[in-house]
Scaffold this active site. Structure first.
Site, short mmCIF file in Angstrom:
data_model
loop_
_atom_site.label_atom_id
_atom_site.label_comp_id
_atom_site.label_asym_id
_atom_site.label_seq_id
_atom_site.Cartn_x
_atom_site.Cartn_y
_atom_site.Cartn_z
N LEU A 190 -33.44 -21.94 22.89
CA LEU A 190 -34.18 -21.80 24.25
C LEU A 190 -33.45 -23.08 25.24
O LEU A 190 -33.22 -22.95 26.26
CB LEU A 190 -35.67 -22.05 24.01
CG LEU A 190 -36.06 -20.71 23.30
CD1 LEU A 190 -37.68 -21.25 22.89
CD2 LEU A 190 -36.30 -19.68 24.09
N TYR A 236 -47.59 -27.34 12.31
CA TYR A 236 -46.93 -26.68 13.62
C TYR A 236 -47.88 -26.35 14.80
O TYR A 236 -47.86 -26.99 16.03
CB TYR A 236 -45.95 -25.49 13.51
CG TYR A 236 -45.21 -24.94 14.69
CD1 TYR A 236 -44.24 -25.94 15.21
CD2 TYR A 236 -45.61 -23.70 15.46
CE1 TYR A 236 -43.53 -25.40 16.53
CE2 TYR A 236 -44.93 -23.65 16.44
CZ TYR A 236 -43.87 -24.34 16.92
OH TYR A 236 -43.16 -23.85 18.24
N LYS A 292 -48.32 -28.51 18.29
CA LYS A 292 -48.19 -27.93 19.62
C LYS A 292 -49.53 -27.97 20.51
O LYS A 292 -49.33 -28.20 21.78
CB LYS A 292 -47.49 -26.35 19.50
CG LYS A 292 -46.19 -26.35 19.35
CD LYS A 292 -45.17 -27.01 20.08
CE LYS A 292 -43.87 -26.90 19.61
NZ LYS A 292 -42.87 -27.66 20.70
N ASN A 299 -37.76 -30.21 25.23
CA ASN A 299 -37.29 -28.89 24.44
C ASN A 299 -37.37 -29.03 23.07
O ASN A 299 -37.79 -28.01 22.23
CB ASN A 299 -36.28 -28.22 25.14
CG ASN A 299 -35.96 -27.04 24.24
OD1 ASN A 299 -36.50 -25.81 24.28
ND2 ASN A 299 -34.72 -27.40 23.65
N THR A 330 -34.60 -17.11 17.68
CA THR A 330 -33.52 -18.28 17.62
C THR A 330 -33.54 -18.47 16.30
O THR A 330 -34.14 -18.12 15.47
CB THR A 330 -34.14 -19.25 18.52
OG1 THR A 330 -35.46 -19.80 17.88
CG2 THR A 330 -34.41 -19.05 19.95
N ASP A 366 -30.98 -38.41 19.98
CA ASP A 366 -31.91 -37.82 18.91
C ASP A 366 -33.40 -38.32 19.37
O ASP A 366 -33.62 -39.51 19.37
CB ASP A 366 -31.69 -38.62 17.54
CG ASP A 366 -32.42 -38.22 16.39
OD1 ASP A 366 -33.42 -37.86 16.87
OD2 ASP A 366 -31.90 -38.59 15.34
#
Ligand SMILES: NC(=O)c1ccc[n+]([C@@H]2O[C@H](COP(=O)([O-])OP(=O)(O)OC[C@H]3O[C@@H](n4cnc5c(N)ncnc54)[C@H](OP(=O)(O)O)[C@@H]3O)[C@@H](O)[C@H]2O)c1
Length: 233
Positions: free
Chosen positions: A15, A158, A162, A82, A191, A55
């Site tokens: 992305l 995860y 988020k 991102n 992806t 990084d």
């Protein structure tokens, strides 16, 4: 009118790369951030962007990247946080602090690290904006709505990371009234992140981020949006 200068983290593929490609096509100056020098430079060369090593988990690397951009471009108008990882696929019983620390460091702490380092560059912009790439998987509403695909997977770390990205976004938006700070949900997109299982193309997956990176300066702050509009928190 001044050219919009945009810095994107994790832009060597997926992305981030597609966002860079589209923003360049729209006339923006894009600085392509990536942690791997070779892959980052190859991606930037393909797109006609300038490559900067970053990084996002490394304070020194992030500070160097900001200094490099200050020396070359002198400011940025848009920061796109991102870079992110899916993290461990271990079952919940086996998750330990090690897995949690890794994913929170990359997905959440890095946004604080990078935003802090690039704030002085954003403050030199007439209309600064920060875009955090969050996820519908971090939405309490979507992960509890049986009609939504986000309610199917179980991924404690995860989703929690988020959710934190979205909360960081709304809090930064309140704390930094001079900067438009918004979060996007790209939607489930093919992806490397998901072994290319996503049902959207990368172009569809970057519609929301491209809108936020190109919208009018008074479009609003503290929003969480997808390509279909506002996302429930
Ligand atoms: N794809 C989806 O369905 C989806 C849905 C919702 C949200 N998202 C979010 O969208 C963002 C981009 O994901 P993607 O699908 O494009 O995944 P991707 O193809 O795996 O790309 C992730 C990018 O982040 C970079 N990255 C990871 N750790 C980094 C670090 N420590 N420093 C710098 N760069 C780092 C990767 O670099 P390397 O190549 O060096 O590993 C890569 O460039 C992520 O934040 C993800 O959570 C994706």
């Amino acid at each position: 009118m001044r050219m919009t200068i945009t810095f994107i983290t994790g832009a060597n593929k997926g992305l981030g790369y597609e966002t860079a490609r589209r923003l360049i096509e729209l006339g923006q100056t894009v600085i392509l951030g990536a942690r791997d020098r070779e892959r980052g430079r190859a991606a930037a060369d393909q797109l006609g962007a300038r490559f900067v090593t970053i990084d996002v988990t490394d304070d020194t690397s992030v500070a160097r990247a900001a200094a490099d951009v200050l020396a070359h471009e002198g400011r940025i108008d848009v920061l796109i946080n991102n870079a992110g990882i899916i993290g461990s696929h271990l079952p919940a019983e086996q998750l330990t602090g090690t897995e949690a620390t890794e994913i929170f460091n990359t997905n959440v702490v890095s946004i604080v690290r990078v935003t802090h380092a690039f704030l002085p560059l954003l403050q030199l912009s007439e209309h600064p904006a920060v875009i955090n790439v969050s996820s519908g998987m971090g939405s309490f509403a979507l992960t509890h709505d049986p009609e939504r695909v986000e309610s199917k997977p179980i991924s404690p770390l995860y989703t929690a990371s988020k959710a934190a990205v979205t909360m960081l976004t709304t809090q930064y938006a309140r704390a930094l009234p001079g900067i438009r700070v918004n979060a996007v949900d790209p939607g489930y997109t093919a992806t490397d992140f998901n072994g290319n299982s996503g049902y959207q193309t990368v172009t569809e997956g970057t519609d929301a981020v491209v809108t936020l990176a190109t919208e009018h300066a008074d479009a609003g702050t503290g929003r969480f949006v997808s390509r279909s509009g506002p996302v429930r928190w």
